[in-house]
Design an enzyme around this catalytic site. Structure first.
Site, PDB file in Angstrom:
ATOM      1  N   ARG A  50       0.832  -1.217   0.000  1.00 26.06           N
ATOM      2  CA  ARG A  50       0.000   0.000   0.000  1.00 26.06           C
ATOM      3  C   ARG A  50       0.859   1.257   0.000  1.00 26.06           C
ATOM      4  O   ARG A  50       0.571   2.225  -0.686  1.00 26.06           O
ATOM      5  CB  ARG A  50      -0.883   0.025   1.244  1.00 26.06           C
ATOM      6  CG  ARG A  50      -2.058  -0.912   1.143  1.00 26.06           C
ATOM      7  CD  ARG A  50      -3.222  -0.397   1.995  1.00 26.06           C
ATOM      8  NE  ARG A  50      -4.398  -1.195   1.721  1.00 26.06           N
ATOM      9  CZ  ARG A  50      -4.911  -2.085   2.567  1.00 26.06           C
ATOM     10  NH1 ARG A  50      -4.384  -2.240   3.752  1.00 26.06           N
ATOM     11  NH2 ARG A  50      -5.970  -2.785   2.243  1.00 26.06           N
ATOM     12  N   GLU A 213       6.946 -23.913  21.527  1.00 24.05           N
ATOM     13  CA  GLU A 213       7.463 -22.553  21.322  1.00 24.05           C
ATOM     14  C   GLU A 213       7.516 -21.845  22.660  1.00 24.05           C
ATOM     15  O   GLU A 213       6.612 -22.013  23.489  1.00 24.05           O
ATOM     16  CB  GLU A 213       6.528 -21.779  20.394  1.00 24.05           C
ATOM     17  CG  GLU A 213       6.423 -22.373  19.020  1.00 24.05           C
ATOM     18  CD  GLU A 213       5.601 -21.465  18.101  1.00 24.05           C
ATOM     19  OE1 GLU A 213       6.186 -20.569  17.498  1.00 24.05           O
ATOM     20  OE2 GLU A 213       4.379 -21.657  18.030  1.00 24.05           O
ATOM     21  N   HIS A 237       1.427 -27.793   9.522  1.00 21.85           N
ATOM     22  CA  HIS A 237       2.789 -28.202   9.894  1.00 21.85           C
ATOM     23  C   HIS A 237       2.826 -29.606  10.498  1.00 21.85           C
ATOM     24  O   HIS A 237       3.607 -30.465  10.090  1.00 21.85           O
ATOM     25  CB  HIS A 237       3.399 -27.246  10.934  1.00 21.85           C
ATOM     26  CG  HIS A 237       3.507 -25.820  10.485  1.00 21.85           C
ATOM     27  ND1 HIS A 237       3.764 -25.465   9.192  1.00 21.85           N
ATOM     28  CD2 HIS A 237       3.419 -24.655  11.172  1.00 21.85           C
ATOM     29  CE1 HIS A 237       3.824 -24.148   9.107  1.00 21.85           C
ATOM     30  NE2 HIS A 237       3.618 -23.636  10.291  1.00 21.85           N
TER      31      HIS A 237
HETATM   32  C1  BG6 Z   1       3.763 -20.363  11.786  1.00 26.27           C
HETATM   33  C2  BG6 Z   1       2.720 -20.090  12.818  1.00 26.27           C
HETATM   34  O1  BG6 Z   1       3.200 -21.018  10.671  1.00 26.27           O
HETATM   35  O2  BG6 Z   1       4.786 -21.170  12.345  1.00 26.27           O
HETATM   36  C3  BG6 Z   1       3.335 -19.430  14.044  1.00 26.27           C
HETATM   37  O3  BG6 Z   1       1.714 -19.253  12.257  1.00 26.27           O
HETATM   38  C4  BG6 Z   1       4.487 -20.240  14.564  1.00 26.27           C
HETATM   39  O4  BG6 Z   1       2.369 -19.243  15.067  1.00 26.27           O
HETATM   40  C5  BG6 Z   1       5.459 -20.575  13.439  1.00 26.27           C
HETATM   41  O5  BG6 Z   1       5.147 -19.462  15.554  1.00 26.27           O
HETATM   42  C6  BG6 Z   1       6.514 -21.539  13.913  1.00 26.27           C
HETATM   43  O6  BG6 Z   1       7.505 -21.667  12.930  1.00 26.27           O
HETATM   44  P1  BG6 Z   1       9.000 -22.044  13.323  1.00 26.27           P
HETATM   45  O7  BG6 Z   1       9.676 -22.222  12.016  1.00 26.27           O
HETATM   46  O8  BG6 Z   1       9.534 -20.899  14.110  1.00 26.27           O
HETATM   47  O9  BG6 Z   1       8.917 -23.284  14.137  1.00 26.27           O
END
Ligand code: BG6
Length: 486
Positions: A50, A213, A237
């Site tokens: 934008r 995480e 994932h």
């Molecule tokens: C993303 C999610 O797809 O993957 C996030 O939306 C998450 O919430 C992230 O933190 C984790 O990815 P990585 O590569 O840091 O494990």
């Protein structure tokens, strides 16, 4: 040109170039590829956004963002993009958007790769700017997950895409497939003789997949409140990792052979039982300490509804209902605000049929094959070895294959690998429409089941591995979660 070779001519149009994902991941990955000689002199990168900015201003903005995030590696090669860069100030969805885009892209080299680093609610606006050119050598579209928030939304997006493009032009990203460890898992299974015969219900007691995480929701409450851990992490994932662990060997590494095999696994997944003896636990983080720092509860995070019922943790048991795997528990777990960031796949083998040795500590742990995705990128095989001395006692020892120490080449970010594949027209690490649909069908079933049963997330203290009921759930399948088994 370096040893990798150039990906040739192309125009990479990054939609949402001023967004978080673009600045954090996609632009640094492009810059690293430019540095490594992937771009021909005619290649172009167009930041579609934008804001009206010159290329210099846009790059300075990315640099400031990465500096603030402490990402020095990401900043390193930004300057390499400069000779290739143009900016396109545009509001997708506005009446003049298509004309502006056509004008900007006129005469730029094909293929035109349109990367939608946008919320999926804006994909339709982008599609309305694209001509229906059914040729992957001329036009490619890259879609970020999640594609919609349920199976119906995802199908509507896919129908709109299919009305203009062929499947061979669509790159649905799941960045976990760009992680080196996930590709090593494929190599481990398909390039070696010794593991494959053992990956069956006869020999495997359980498989667990954890993505933990330490971060909380950060600045993403607007998205996360609607998504939650199941849509955000499980839907793609975690299910993709499960599919790669459990699939049959494909007939070749060609994209559709791989996808056919993954699809069979995804179609055979058992939906966890929700009532009775539950096979799923959802949680939401409360306040606590992570890495010694106090952190607040999810409900108090910026942008979060104080009465939110969004899950920030989920653990569940599923089964792959095939001849190879029937009855083997697959335990999946992911959560935010856990004590540390780690992701791994643990294949737990059954005990020997008749133990002849004495276990040290009185407890057998059996053999484990562990694929560490992060922070380490390594394979670990836990074996039982005799302790020195006269007694016939066994103790677990590890054989480690650490990929950095082996190759001495820094691990590239997943996005770098995936973008180089897109530029070269390789579809193997991207999802096909039917995979995404099947993943959504599973996720919808889980979410609807939880809703019907009135299950709300149990609170857990930040800095722990989720509600204790998750441990009990794993124990019912005879398994300990990874951090408990170390
Ligand atoms: C993303 C999610 O797809 O993957 C996030 O939306 C998450 O919430 C992230 O933190 C984790 O990815 P990585 O590569 O840091 O494990």
């Amino acid at each position: 040109m370096n040893q990798q070779g150039s990906a040739g001519d192309f125009t990479f149009v990054l939609h949402g170039a001023s967004g978080d994902l673009a600045k954090r991941k996609i632009i640094p990955a492009l810059a690293h590829l430019a540095e490594r000689g992937y771009f021909s002199e005619h290649a172009r990168v167009v930041f579609s956004q934008r804001e009206k900015q010159t290329p210099d201003e846009a790059l300075a903005g990315v640099d400031a963002f990465l500096k603030n995030a402490g990402d020095e590696a990401g900043r390193k090669n930004l300057g390499k993009l400069k000779p290739f860069l143009r900016t396109l100030p545009i509001t997708l969805g506005a009446a003049d958007a298509k004309a502006k885009m056509d004008e900007c892209l006129k005469g730029l080299p094909e293929p035109h790769v349109h990367y939608a680093a946008l919320p999926s609610s804006r994909f339709a606006d982008l599609l309305s700017c694209l001509d229906s050119v059914r040729d992957p050598n001329r036009l490619r579209l890259v879609l970020e997950k999640p594609l919609g928030f349920n199976a119906a939304e995802s199908a509507a997006i896919e129908d709109a895409v299919a009305a203009k493009l062929d499947e061979s032009q669509v790159y649905r990203i799941d960045h976990y497939l760009g992680k080196q460890a996930v590709q090593n898992l494929l190599a481990l299974r398909l390039g070696n003789r010794i593991f494959e015969p053992l990956l069956t219900r006869e020999h495997v007691a359980s498989v667990q997949i954890t993505v933990a995480e330490d971060l909380g929701v950060e600045e993403r409450a607007g998205f996360y409140e609607h998504a939650g851990a199941i849509r955000d992490m499980v839907q793609s994932h975690m299910l993709q990792m499960l599919a790669i662990v459990a699939m049959e060997p494909p007939v070749s590494l060609e994209a559709n052979s791989l996808r056919d095999e993954k699809l069979k696994v995804l179609k055979s997944l058992k939906v966890p039982q929700i009532t009775g003896t539950p096979e799923i636990v959802v949680g939401q983080y409360g306040e606590g300490y992570v890495k010694g720092q106090p952190v607040q509860e999810y409900k108090k995070e910026k942008g979060v509804n104080p009465n939110s019922t969004t899950e920030t943790f989920v653990a569940f048991r599923t089964e792959v209902q095939t001849w190879r795997w029937a009855g083997v528990p697959f335990l999946l777990r992911t959560g935010k605000r856990m004590p540390k960031r780690f992701a791994e796949i643990v294949i737990q083998f059954r005990d020997v049929p008749k133990p002849l040795f004495e276990p040290v500590g009185g407890q057998w742990t059996g053999n484990q094959l562990i694929i560490h995705l992060q922070p380490a990128d390594k394979l670990e095989l836990r074996l039982l070895a005799k302790t020195p001395g006269e007694r016939e006692r066994l103790k677990p020892v590890s054989l480690d294959l650490d990929f950095f120490n082996t190759w001495r080449i820094p691990v590239r970010d997943a996005y770098e690998r995936l973008i180089s594949d897109i530029l070269r027209g390789r579809l193997g690490l991207f999802l096909r429409r039917d995979e995404v649909q099947t993943q959504w069908a599973f996720t919808d079933n889980v979410l609807n089941g939880l809703k019907r049963a009135g299950v709300e997330p149990s609170p857990y203290t930040s800095g722990t591995y989720g509600p204790s009921s998750a441990t009990a759930m794993a124990l019912r399948s005879g398994a300990l979660w990874a951090e408990d088994s170390v």
